[in-house]
Design a protein around this motif. Sequence first.
Motif, PDB file in Angstrom:
ATOM      1  N   ASN A 115       0.861  -1.181   0.000  1.00 45.94           N
ATOM      2  CA  ASN A 115       0.000   0.000   0.000  1.00 45.94           C
ATOM      3  C   ASN A 115       0.898   1.231   0.000  1.00 45.94           C
ATOM      4  OD1 ASN A 115      -2.150   1.710   0.109  1.00 45.94           O
ATOM      5  ND2 ASN A 115      -2.989   0.917   2.019  1.00 45.94           N
ATOM      6  N   HIS A 116       0.984   1.889  -1.146  1.00 47.09           N
ATOM      7  CA  HIS A 116       1.911   3.003  -1.330  1.00 47.09           C
ATOM      8  C   HIS A 116       1.223   4.344  -1.093  1.00 47.09           C
ATOM      9  CE1 HIS A 116       4.270  -0.190  -2.953  1.00 47.09           C
ATOM     10  NE2 HIS A 116       3.605  -0.271  -4.091  1.00 47.09           N
ATOM     11  N   CYS A 117       2.015   5.376  -1.006  1.00 49.46           N
ATOM     12  CA  CYS A 117       1.485   6.746  -1.007  1.00 49.46           C
ATOM     13  C   CYS A 117       1.498   7.239  -2.444  1.00 49.46           C
ATOM     14  CB  CYS A 117       2.338   7.654  -0.129  1.00 49.46           C
ATOM     15  SG  CYS A 117       1.725   9.364  -0.072  1.00 49.46           S
ATOM     16  N   LEU A 118       0.337   7.617  -2.956  1.00 46.94           N
ATOM     17  CA  LEU A 118       0.199   8.095  -4.338  1.00 46.94           C
ATOM     18  C   LEU A 118      -0.277   9.539  -4.342  1.00 46.94           C
ATOM     19  CD1 LEU A 118       0.045   7.719  -7.429  1.00 46.94           C
ATOM     20  CD2 LEU A 118      -2.254   6.760  -7.095  1.00 46.94           C
ATOM     21  N   HIS A 119       0.412  10.369  -5.096  1.00 44.71           N
ATOM     22  CA  HIS A 119       0.020  11.772  -5.289  1.00 44.71           C
ATOM     23  C   HIS A 119      -0.232  12.493  -3.957  1.00 44.71           C
ATOM     24  CE1 HIS A 119       0.238  11.237  -9.464  1.00 44.71           C
ATOM     25  NE2 HIS A 119      -0.994  10.841  -9.719  1.00 44.71           N
TER      26      HIS A 119
END
Length: 397
Positions: free
Chosen positions: A141-145
């Motif tokens: 679960n990444h950090c996007l924008h």
Amino acid sequence: MKASKVSLLGAGFTMALAFAACNGAQKAEPQLTASGLDPAKFETVIDGDSVKLYTLKGDKGMEVCITNFGGRVVSLMVPDKNDSLVDVVLGFDNINDYLTHSTDYGSSVGRYANRINLGRFTLNDSTYQLTQNDLHSGDRNHCLHGGGATGWMNKVYKVLEANDNCIKLQITSPDGDNGFPGNVVAVTTYKIVNGNTLDITWEATTDQPTIINQTNHNYYNLSGEMEQPGYDQVLSINADSFTVADDSYMPTGEVRAVEGTPMDFREARAIKTGIKAEFDQIQNANGGYDHNWCLNTYRLENAESEPCATLWSEKTGIFMEMFTNEPGVQVYTGNFQGIQGEENVARKHGKHYPQYVSVCLESQKYPDSPNHPEWPSPVVTPEKPYYSHAAYRFTVK
């Protein structure tokens, strides 16, 4: 981001009116932009901040409509080969749809455009955990924008200036915003310059070391036919290599040569020639492009002396050249448009966008750069303010 005019189309401007002497009061027709937008449909208040639509007009025909909600370009009209104006970007035609549907259409993305692995990075021996809003299989679960729904593209920017040829939008981001360190004040400036060029600058200051990586997220279809796939557009990218990504769109750390792969756009060619290729990187991106190219222009003494990318539509003849001081460009071909429940969502003027309707060309630091110290650094300090620039020049050929 010219004898031009920026119209602040607020409530006092849009209600011009008309009372007919014979029939009594008559309701005024809405005052529409050249792109057919009704500014009144963008007027609202979000968390106490006013949202409106602003219009920039260039002396060669360009019109750019921008809302201070997310610093978003809503429409971008440029002349085609018949000297008719064509809207070449995706979007909605009212503020309610932007609030209802999660989208990055036209936004000024921050604090950090693209992805950070598992939303985690280390800076000066401190580890920061960011909002994780980009879940993939397993626990990736990444950090996007910058946090997506809680990132800058869904915040109201303060309008600092709206004059004849530019609009300046400011956002203030407190220490700990989505996990990022430092109190940051950031300004996005949109201008129409040199005829039909959309010029965008991002500047920011911080009171402690942090990371910043802003971009504009326009989705371009230069044919103007938004209900048709945009993969007939002819693309070139001035890059010999790209950053390899896994199936969660996260860079592996490998920088691979484009030669001999579907990633080679050093010679201009139609996007469709590679969009369905049997190639691991295409398959990892849901059958399309969603990758960072390492720009050759970044190595030049003046990085913006040459276009880093171009886009062309044979149908309209509209030719777009992109310039930037940044080391990378993310190319996204709308792989998730018009699918997975998106089929029935009506966009601008009731259009339904299909898969691959457009292409994004996002200037940037490489994705996940905070975790790759060998790549160009996104670190910003009080002594080293943030500055980024991109320009999109439109002509006909």
